[in-house]
Each structure stands twice: as C-alpha cells, then as structure tokens.
Scaffold this motif. Structure first.
Motif, short mmCIF file in Angstrom:
data_model
loop_
_atom_site.label_atom_id
_atom_site.label_comp_id
_atom_site.label_asym_id
_atom_site.label_seq_id
_atom_site.Cartn_x
_atom_site.Cartn_y
_atom_site.Cartn_z
N GLU A 43 -2.61 6.02 -21.71
CA GLU A 43 -2.12 5.53 -23.01
C GLU A 43 -0.73 6.09 -23.27
OE1 GLU A 43 -4.65 6.05 -26.35
OE2 GLU A 43 -6.48 5.65 -25.22
N LYS A 44 0.01 5.45 -24.14
CA LYS A 44 1.36 5.91 -24.45
C LYS A 44 1.41 6.79 -25.70
CE LYS A 44 2.98 3.73 -20.95
NZ LYS A 44 3.38 4.50 -19.75
N ASN A 45 0.29 6.99 -26.37
CA ASN A 45 0.28 7.78 -27.60
C ASN A 45 0.06 9.25 -27.29
OD1 ASN A 45 0.53 5.46 -29.22
ND2 ASN A 45 -1.68 5.10 -29.09
N ILE A 46 1.03 10.07 -27.65
CA ILE A 46 0.87 11.51 -27.46
C ILE A 46 -0.05 12.09 -28.53
CG2 ILE A 46 2.07 13.74 -27.50
CD1 ILE A 46 4.50 12.41 -26.36
N LYS A 47 0.06 11.62 -29.75
CA LYS A 47 -0.72 12.20 -30.84
C LYS A 47 -1.80 11.23 -31.33
CE LYS A 47 2.44 10.86 -34.59
NZ LYS A 47 3.29 11.37 -35.69
N SER A 48 -2.75 11.78 -32.08
CA SER A 48 -3.86 11.00 -32.61
C SER A 48 -3.39 10.04 -33.70
CB SER A 48 -4.94 11.94 -33.18
OG SER A 48 -5.42 12.81 -32.19
#
Length: 224
Positions: A43-48
């Motif tokens: 996924e490209k999302n580092i944070k929630s």
C-alpha cells in the motif's frame, strides 16, 4: 512515580479502543503510527486512516506520532516511543492487539516498591532496566513472563532487533531482572478484532522480520 505506555499500531481502530479502555486515563500513552517498511509495496499509505487519528486526539494524556518521511522499520517505531518517554520512570510496551486485565492499584504499589529498590541497587551499580509482566496469548490460557516494563525508558534504545536493548549513555546491553513478573495486572494478546487478511499479512511480516533481525544481531555495529 511516572508511568507510561509505548504503543505501536497501524490501522487498528478496534484494537486501540479496546486497549485504551483498559488503561487508566491519568497514565501517559505514547501511540506510534506507521506502516512497517516491509509492507511498503502493498500500500502507499504510511499512516493510518483518519478514524484512528481522531480517536487518539480525543484521549487524555496521549502523545501521538505519525510524521515519518518514509516507511519506518519496527525498530524505528519502537525507538520513537522511547525517545518521547521523557521523565517517565517506567514505560510498558504494548501493541494494539493487546489489552490489560487486573488491579492497577496493586500493580502501581508494586512498581513503587520496585523503583525504591532500583534506586538502592543503582547506588551499587546493579541496576536492571528490563522487568517482567505476565502475559497470555489467547486463546491459550498459558501465562508467561515478558520483558515489557522498561525502567528509565528515555535512556534505552532497541538495538538490532525488537527484543534487545542498549543504554544510550554506556552503549551496554540492558540486563533482564532476576525477579518474577510485577504482580497486579497482566497483558492479554488477542488479535480477534483484526481481519483475516491483516493477520495473514502480519504472519508473513513476522517470518521476514526474524530473518532481518537475526542478520542485524550479527552485523549491526554498536552506535558511537
């Protein structure tokens, strides 16, 4: 005595809600968000998502960190809550798939006694930074002792892997206590609130992480 909690999580709102419901509001909570580096390609999302962040922002005595420039490793995430643990006497390590049961008043009384004893031991250069807490991995009923209580956490860093530590001043390896678990509370590890996909990904991560950490223990030089 100042007590806090170092919490690693990623996209686990149900787990955070359950965990926080078992921690007294007056204690410091240091919540560290961020997808582990080994998951960067998935996924490209580092944070929630915003739901987790909104929940944490509503909690009393909570420090919330998520501003990573890139995907963090597990060691980087865990060292971050140690860096932020200024002035804490003890920090309890707990993740979002875990929670507490027991009597906090008994536990705190025993921690106070431990702090007094550590002070006396430190005078004779016999201090132990890592102390045990009872833990149960559900659905098993077996109880084991884990080194989840860190004395003077701001002076400690994870080094090489997530179960070895060094002192930031001396660079010496931290020593486990000879004592039994601190009585009063225990940690329950129970990931049933997570999806099957989440747990399958975590299982793959744990296999890969063991290889990385085994290699780190052999080849990582001590920091200067």
């Amino acid at each position: 005595m100042k007590l806090g909690f170092g919490i690693c999580y990623y996209e686990d709102l149900a787990g955070l809600k359950r965990l926080f419901s078992t921690i007294p509001k007056e204690y410091i909570k240091i919540a560290i968000d961020g997808k582990y580096k080994q998951f960067a390609e998935q996924e490209k999302n580092i944070k929630s998502s915003i739901g987790c962040h909104y929940f944490l922002e509503q909690q009393e005595n909570t420090i919330h960190f998520w501003s990573w420039p890139d995907y963090p490793t597990e060691i980087e995430k865990r060292n971050k809550y140690l860096e932020l643990a200024d002035d804490l006497d003890f920090l309890i390590v707990v993740d979002s798939d875990e929670y507490f049961v027991g009597d906090w008043s008994i536990f705190e009384e025993n921690l106070e006694k431990l702090k007094e004893r550590i002070y006396k031991e430190n005078v004779h250069h016999q201090m132990r930074n890592l102390h045990f807490i009872a833990m149960q991995d559900a659905p098993s009923t077996r109880i084991s002792n884990r080194p989840r209580i860190i004395y003077q956490p701001s002076k400690i860093r994870y080094f090489g892997c997530h179960y070895t530590w060094i002192h930031v001043d001396t660079k010496d390896s931290c020593i486990y206590t000879d004592d039994p678990a601190i009585a009063g509370i225990q940690i329950i590890h129970d990931a049933t609130q997570r999806s099957k996909e989440y747990e399958e990904n975590m299982h793959r991560y744990q296999i890969e992480q063991k290889k990385i950490e085994d290699n780190n223990l052999i080849y990582t030089p001590l920091p200067k």
